[in-house]
Each structure stands twice: as C-alpha cells, then as structure tokens.
Design a protein around this motif. Structure first.
Motif, PDB file in Angstrom:
ATOM      1  N   UNK A 183     -14.067   5.377  11.733  1.00 62.18           N
ATOM      2  CA  UNK A 183     -15.284   5.628  12.925  1.00 62.18           C
ATOM      3  C   UNK A 183     -15.834   6.719  12.934  1.00 62.18           C
ATOM      4  N   UNK A 184     -15.581   8.005  12.596  1.00 63.84           N
ATOM      5  CA  UNK A 184     -16.093   9.266  12.615  1.00 63.84           C
ATOM      6  C   UNK A 184     -17.133   9.117  11.942  1.00 63.84           C
ATOM      7  N   UNK A 185     -18.106   9.904  12.658  1.00 60.79           N
ATOM      8  CA  UNK A 185     -19.616  10.078  12.173  1.00 60.79           C
ATOM      9  C   UNK A 185     -19.386  10.948  11.364  1.00 60.79           C
ATOM     10  N   UNK A 186     -18.903  11.727  10.708  1.00 60.60           N
ATOM     11  CA  UNK A 186     -19.666  12.332   9.263  1.00 60.60           C
ATOM     12  C   UNK A 186     -18.740  11.331   8.407  1.00 60.60           C
ATOM     13  N   UNK A 187     -17.837  10.434   8.143  1.00 58.03           N
ATOM     14  CA  UNK A 187     -17.343   9.728   7.344  1.00 58.03           C
ATOM     15  C   UNK A 187     -18.055   8.095   7.164  1.00 58.03           C
ATOM     16  N   UNK A 188     -19.474   8.360   7.411  1.00 52.41           N
ATOM     17  CA  UNK A 188     -19.413   6.798   8.115  1.00 52.41           C
ATOM     18  C   UNK A 188     -19.570   6.173   6.782  1.00 52.41           C
ATOM     19  N   UNK A 189     -19.764   4.780   6.675  1.00 58.10           N
ATOM     20  CA  UNK A 189     -19.778   4.080   5.279  1.00 58.10           C
ATOM     21  C   UNK A 189     -18.809   4.124   5.076  1.00 58.10           C
ATOM     22  N   UNK A 190     -17.634   4.618   4.973  1.00 56.15           N
ATOM     23  CA  UNK A 190     -16.632   4.911   4.275  1.00 56.15           C
ATOM     24  C   UNK A 190     -15.825   3.417   3.618  1.00 56.15           C
ATOM     25  N   UNK A 191     -15.743   2.757   2.746  1.00 60.31           N
ATOM     26  CA  UNK A 191     -15.125   1.814   2.980  1.00 60.31           C
ATOM     27  C   UNK A 191     -13.802   1.853   3.160  1.00 60.31           C
ATOM     28  N   UNK A 192     -13.491   0.679   4.141  1.00 66.62           N
ATOM     29  CA  UNK A 192     -12.065   0.520   5.373  1.00 66.62           C
ATOM     30  C   UNK A 192     -11.541   0.118   3.931  1.00 66.62           C
ATOM     31  N   UNK A 193     -11.243  -0.767   3.122  1.00 67.11           N
ATOM     32  CA  UNK A 193     -10.661  -0.893   2.886  1.00 67.11           C
ATOM     33  C   UNK A 193      -9.256   0.144   1.775  1.00 67.11           C
ATOM     34  N   UNK A 194     -10.012   0.896   1.121  1.00 69.04           N
ATOM     35  CA  UNK A 194      -9.591   1.787   1.336  1.00 69.04           C
ATOM     36  C   UNK A 194      -8.454   2.422   1.799  1.00 69.04           C
ATOM     37  N   UNK A 195      -9.028   2.531   3.120  1.00 71.36           N
ATOM     38  CA  UNK A 195      -8.067   3.278   3.684  1.00 71.36           C
ATOM     39  C   UNK A 195      -7.424   2.512   4.417  1.00 71.36           C
ATOM     40  N   UNK A 196      -7.070   1.557   4.749  1.00 71.76           N
ATOM     41  CA  UNK A 196      -6.484   0.461   5.215  1.00 71.76           C
ATOM     42  C   UNK A 196      -4.882   0.223   3.496  1.00 71.76           C
ATOM     43  N   UNK A 197      -5.246   0.486   2.874  1.00 70.38           N
ATOM     44  CA  UNK A 197      -4.403   1.102   1.972  1.00 70.38           C
ATOM     45  C   UNK A 197      -3.707   2.181   1.753  1.00 70.38           C
ATOM     46  N   UNK A 198      -4.154   3.298   2.022  1.00 63.88           N
ATOM     47  CA  UNK A 198      -4.096   4.239   2.391  1.00 63.88           C
ATOM     48  C   UNK A 198      -2.363   4.649   3.384  1.00 63.88           C
ATOM     49  N   UNK A 199      -3.396   4.218   4.538  1.00 62.96           N
ATOM     50  CA  UNK A 199      -2.468   3.956   5.662  1.00 62.96           C
ATOM     51  C   UNK A 199      -0.785   3.190   5.450  1.00 62.96           C
ATOM     52  N   UNK A 200      -0.981   1.793   3.890  1.00 71.46           N
ATOM     53  CA  UNK A 200      -0.165   1.191   4.098  1.00 71.46           C
ATOM     54  C   UNK A 200       0.875   2.354   2.827  1.00 71.46           C
ATOM     55  N   UNK A 201       0.486   2.871   1.772  1.00 70.70           N
ATOM     56  CA  UNK A 201       0.797   3.821   1.720  1.00 70.70           C
ATOM     57  C   UNK A 201       1.837   4.412   2.365  1.00 70.70           C
ATOM     58  N   UNK A 202       0.883   5.565   4.031  1.00 67.67           N
ATOM     59  CA  UNK A 202       2.049   6.333   3.992  1.00 67.67           C
ATOM     60  C   UNK A 202       3.022   4.894   5.009  1.00 67.67           C
ATOM     61  N   UNK A 203       2.549   4.173   5.866  1.00 65.74           N
ATOM     62  CA  UNK A 203       4.139   3.392   6.206  1.00 65.74           C
ATOM     63  C   UNK A 203       5.517   2.777   5.135  1.00 65.74           C
ATOM     64  N   UNK A 204       5.219   3.023   4.003  1.00 67.00           N
ATOM     65  CA  UNK A 204       5.795   2.970   3.040  1.00 67.00           C
ATOM     66  C   UNK A 204       6.349   4.411   2.711  1.00 67.00           C
ATOM     67  N   UNK A 205       5.971   6.408   3.194  1.00 64.99           N
ATOM     68  CA  UNK A 205       6.647   7.411   2.683  1.00 64.99           C
ATOM     69  C   UNK A 205       7.635   7.223   3.843  1.00 64.99           C
ATOM     70  N   UNK A 206       6.534   6.513   4.804  1.00 67.98           N
ATOM     71  CA  UNK A 206       7.703   7.127   5.772  1.00 67.98           C
ATOM     72  C   UNK A 206       7.925   6.361   7.128  1.00 67.98           C
ATOM     73  N   UNK A 207       8.265   5.409   6.453  1.00 68.95           N
ATOM     74  CA  UNK A 207       9.420   4.098   7.522  1.00 68.95           C
ATOM     75  C   UNK A 207       9.976   4.742   7.572  1.00 68.95           C
ATOM     76  N   UNK A 208      11.179   5.885   7.129  1.00 65.01           N
ATOM     77  CA  UNK A 208      12.410   6.307   7.495  1.00 65.01           C
ATOM     78  C   UNK A 208      12.316   7.071   8.929  1.00 65.01           C
ATOM     79  N   UNK A 209      11.236   7.337   8.554  1.00 65.84           N
ATOM     80  CA  UNK A 209      11.375   9.165   9.304  1.00 65.84           C
ATOM     81  C   UNK A 209      11.166   9.165  10.811  1.00 65.84           C
TER      82      UNK A 209
END
Length: 169
Positions: free
Chosen positions: A143-169
C-alpha cells in the motif's frame, strides 16, 4: 565457555532476539530482491563486522549512532529512488514511535515490521505524527506509495514464510 556451560539468562535472551532479528532481515532482503530491487546491507553488523559484540553494553554517542544504522539501503529499479530500511520483528504486530530511541537519527527511514501474520511498513515521519502499526492497521507494504505496483503475490508468499518461521514465537 566449555561445552557443558550454558548461556546466562541475559545472554540467552540477547542471542535469541538477535536470531529473530536476523531471520526478519533475511526475509526482508529476499523479499526486496524477489521484487527486483537493488538491496545493500547497511546496518552496523555489515558495515563494521564484529562490532556488535564490541558494543554490547557500551553507552556512548558514537556507539549509539552505530547501533542505530538502518539495516538496508534499497533502490527501486523502476524509479531509481533509494530508501533506508529498518527491519523489526514484532510478534505482537505492533510498532510505534516509542519503539525507537528518542534521538533516532534517520528521519527518512522506512520501518518494515515483520510479524507472525503480516509485513507492514511505516515511515519515521508517520511515527512522529503519532501513527503506528497495529494488528488491524492497513500499513501493508504493497500500500506504500514508495512501492506502488509491487507484485502482491510475492509479498503474500513472504508473509507465508514469516508465519512458518515465527509461528511458535
């Protein structure tokens, strides 16, 4: 330290938090690389290798400035704009101005918050204005103006990585 000695509680917490931070930084670095950005490690641990151990417990103006260096400098390949990025992991998904030192010197930094569920971003001036990142705020990276037109699917993938790495913290 012999192989049977254990870390002190204070050392244990310090090391654990450092590892969480490095995982969050690696996620951020790989995210921006995947989005086609030029990414340069900038923080103290990269600019001055070994300095983190040296500065542990040191309270001086120079030490404080070194410790506050943002983690990355990134460049948008399309606009050629350059940004300081400070990466923070927050299990709670919250971040406000009080989470930075009072005399934080990088007014133009963007703060990237990686939590168990989201990757959000806020600028230092927004924090100064009283805005904050909360679990329900809409400060999503895409949603940041600095990062307009980013591939939201890539961001969603990395959110999934964060969930996997940090789910037990």
């Amino acid at each position: 330290m012999s192989s049977i000695e254990r870390l002190s509680d204070k050392d244990h917490v310090y090391r654990f938090n450092m590892i969480k931070g490095r995982i969050a930084e690696t996620l951020a670095e790989e995210l921006f690389l995947s989005l086609g950005f030029n990414v340069f490690r900038y923080g103290m641990e990269n600019t001055i290798p070994g300095v983190m151990e040296l500065l542990k417990g040191v309270k001086s103006e120079v030490a404080n400035e070194i410790k506050r260096m943002p983690d990355f400098v990134i460049q948008n390949p399309t606009t050629k704009e350059v940004y300081f990025i400070e990466v923070k992991f927050r299990a709670s998904g919250t971040f406000s101005r009080k989470d930075l030192p009072n005399d934080y010197p990088f007014y133009n930094a963007l703060i990237l918050i990686i939590s168990k569920k989201h990757i959000k971003c806020i600028s230092y001036p927004e924090l100064e204005e009283g805005h904050a990142i909360t679990p329900t705020s809409k400060n999503y990276l895409g949603n940041r103006k600095e990062f307009e037109n980013l591939n939201s699917k890539v961001i969603i993938d990395f959110c999934g990585f964060a969930v996997k790495f940090f789910e037990n913290i």
